[in-house]
Design an enzyme around this catalytic site. Structure first.
Site, PDB file in Angstrom:
ATOM      1  N   SER A 153      66.309 -21.132 -84.399  1.00 13.02           N
ATOM      2  CA  SER A 153      66.165 -22.537 -84.028  1.00 13.02           C
ATOM      3  C   SER A 153      67.257 -22.947 -83.027  1.00 13.02           C
ATOM      4  O   SER A 153      67.302 -22.419 -81.925  1.00 13.02           O
ATOM      5  CB  SER A 153      66.193 -23.406 -85.293  1.00 13.02           C
ATOM      6  OG  SER A 153      65.804 -24.723 -85.007  1.00 13.02           O
ATOM      7  N   ASP A 177      61.981 -18.708 -83.297  1.00 10.63           N
ATOM      8  CA  ASP A 177      61.455 -20.058 -83.121  1.00 10.63           C
ATOM      9  C   ASP A 177      62.528 -21.004 -82.583  1.00 10.63           C
ATOM     10  O   ASP A 177      62.969 -21.927 -83.282  1.00 10.63           O
ATOM     11  CB  ASP A 177      60.871 -20.604 -84.426  1.00 10.63           C
ATOM     12  CG  ASP A 177      59.746 -21.603 -84.152  1.00 10.63           C
ATOM     13  OD1 ASP A 177      58.962 -21.362 -83.213  1.00 10.63           O
ATOM     14  OD2 ASP A 177      59.653 -22.628 -84.852  1.00 10.63           O
ATOM     15  N   HIS A 247      58.158 -23.121 -89.206  1.00 10.35           N
ATOM     16  CA  HIS A 247      59.385 -22.879 -88.439  1.00 10.35           C
ATOM     17  C   HIS A 247      60.117 -21.643 -88.953  1.00 10.35           C
ATOM     18  O   HIS A 247      60.592 -20.813 -88.173  1.00 10.35           O
ATOM     19  CB  HIS A 247      60.264 -24.122 -88.545  1.00 10.35           C
ATOM     20  CG  HIS A 247      61.371 -24.200 -87.541  1.00 10.35           C
ATOM     21  ND1 HIS A 247      61.224 -23.868 -86.213  1.00 10.35           N
ATOM     22  CD2 HIS A 247      62.666 -24.599 -87.674  1.00 10.35           C
ATOM     23  CE1 HIS A 247      62.362 -24.055 -85.570  1.00 10.35           C
ATOM     24  NE2 HIS A 247      63.261 -24.490 -86.444  1.00 10.35           N
TER      25      HIS A 247
END
Length: 445
Positions: A153, A177, A247
């Site tokens: 992330s 991601d 996610h």
């Protein structure tokens, strides 16, 4: 008595040696979340013992082996302040797959804030701290070629910033991601980019919410198209899992590659629709290069790159909803001789010598069957079998009871993409009656 006191003192001094102390990831509680946290970065170093981390302060420990590969693991936004649920498993798996240094970049103080923009605003500062550590490593004999960064992330963009500071000479960056909010639409120097390392691979698993949609790496993987992941909650009533499951799936897919439960194969393609239509056959059996593997071994793909290849490649694949997530792919080629056009869906069952059966229903859109025109379909199975001894086909034009159409097949060919060493199987002169299953024994083509 004097000897006993000396022994106690020596034992205390050894046990209190900071180099032997095991350090853990920063744990924060609810008040920290409400008040917010300012940035503090701790570097937790793991070698052979994946349960015990040594703390790297301003100076590298004397025992740090700079000739080894060093992998940095960088987490992202932590709205609850908790330790990432995947962290321990990732550390253990990395150390089991290769003899390396693993450094967990613990910036939980900074990442834990109710306001996301505060946490994302710290990313460049975290990168600067990591640059100082890598500079020390280089001064002690390390090579940028042996530096690998895994960023989750926000951590993916932190890795990109570090890569920029070293002019893209880091060995590899994997973005799991990469965060979309605060970074969508930003220029390459303000986010992760394929120029930030010698090889950059990215897994996009939540492109319609928390993740970054556009291509960022030398190769970008889009599981199940990149948005909704099978097995994840579909409604908000599932609580926090509804928001984070897609996610986090990128991390668990990466973990699956380390455990080698199965090799998740992806297919370079322009779009997910083309992939589903079976139009992506530029790799694998009969081609000049193998298909790329997802996760830890994705960097093998660069060994087959060519001078005229685009700098960014998109790759698509499907997964199951549970670990180890693997899907097994077969290409199905069909030639029909109906005078009238038939549009419908094909279902396929494969049976082995022991009677075990696997099934695939190809229903993302109806296929169009025309006289003497080859139709290529991509069949996806959640399991695989060693040898195909039986083949069953079904044909349907939709939920109609009457009339029942027939599909006249000149030949059908079945080829495993996941295991290209398996022989191609064929069958000739078949008539399928709608909504009736036809079973037969295929032969080697």
């Amino acid at each position: 008595m004097l000897r006993f006191l000396i022994f106690i003192c020596l034992a205390w001094s050894v046990s209190s040696d900071p180099d032997e102390e095991c350090h853990t990831f920063t744990k924060l509680n609810f008040p920290n979340i409400l008040v917010g946290t300012s940035l503090k970065v701790r570097l937790l170093w793991y070698t052979e013992n994946f349960t015990c981390a040594k703390l790297i302060d301003s100076v590298l420990p004397l025992s740090f082996n700079t000739t080894k590969k060093t992998t940095f693991v960088i987490h992202g936004y932590r709205p609850t302040g908790s330790k990432p649920v995947w962290l321990a498993e990732l550390i253990e798996s990395l150390l089991q797959v290769e003899d390396m240094n693993v450094i967990v970049v613990d910036w939980n103080r900074g990442a834990t804030n109710l306001i996301y923009s505060i946490a994302s605003g710290y990313t460049w500062q975290v990168a600067e701290i990591l640059k100082e550590t890598i500079d020390q490593m280089l001064a002690n004999g390390a090579s940028l070629d042996n530096i690998y960064m895994i960023g989750v992330s926000l951590g993916a963009h932190i890795a990109g910033f570090v890569g920029q500071m070293f002019d893209g000479k880091l060995g590899r960056i994997t973005g799991l991601d990469p965060a979309g909010p605060s970074f969508n639409g930003k220029p390459p120097n303000e986010r992760l980019d394929h120029t930030d390392a010698q090889f950059v691979d990215v897994i996009h698993s939540d492109t319609d919410a928390l993740g970054f949609k556009e291509s960022l790496g030398n190769i970008d993987f889009y599981p199940n198209g990149g948005s909704d992941q099978p097995g994840c909650p579909q409604t908000i009533f599932s609580g926090l899992a509804y928001f984070k499951c897609d996610h986090q799936r990128s991390v668990f897919l990466y973990l699956s590659s380390l455990k080698k439960d199965c090799n998740i194969t992806a297919y370079p393609c322009e779009s997910y629709r083309d992939y589903l239509d079976g139009n992506c056959i530029s790799c694998g059996a009969g081609q000049s290069r193998p298909c790329p593997l997802l996760g830890y071994y994705a960097d093998q793909w660069k060994n087959y790159s060519k001078e005229n290849d685009p700098p960014v490649t998109k790759a698509f694949f499907d997964t199951a909803g549970e670990k180890p997530f693997c899907i097994y792919h077969y290409f199905v080629d069909i030639m029909t001789w109906n005078k009238n056009i038939r549009r419908g869906y094909i279902s396929i069952k494969l049976t082995d010598q022991d009677g075990n059966t696997i099934e695939s229903k190809i229903r993302h859109e109806p296929a169009t069957f025309q006289q003497y025109q080859q139709v290529r379909l991509l069949a996806r199975f959640s399991q695989d079998i060693d040898q195909v001894k039986g083949l069953s086909l079904g044909f349907s034009t939709g939920p109609v009871l009457w009339p029942k159409y027939k599909l006249r097949i000149i030949w059908i060919k079945l080829r495993s993409i996941t295991h290209p060493e398996k022989p191609q199987m064929c069958r000739y002169d078949i008539v399928l009656r709608e909504n009736d299953e036809a079973a037969f024994k295929p032969i080697v083509c």
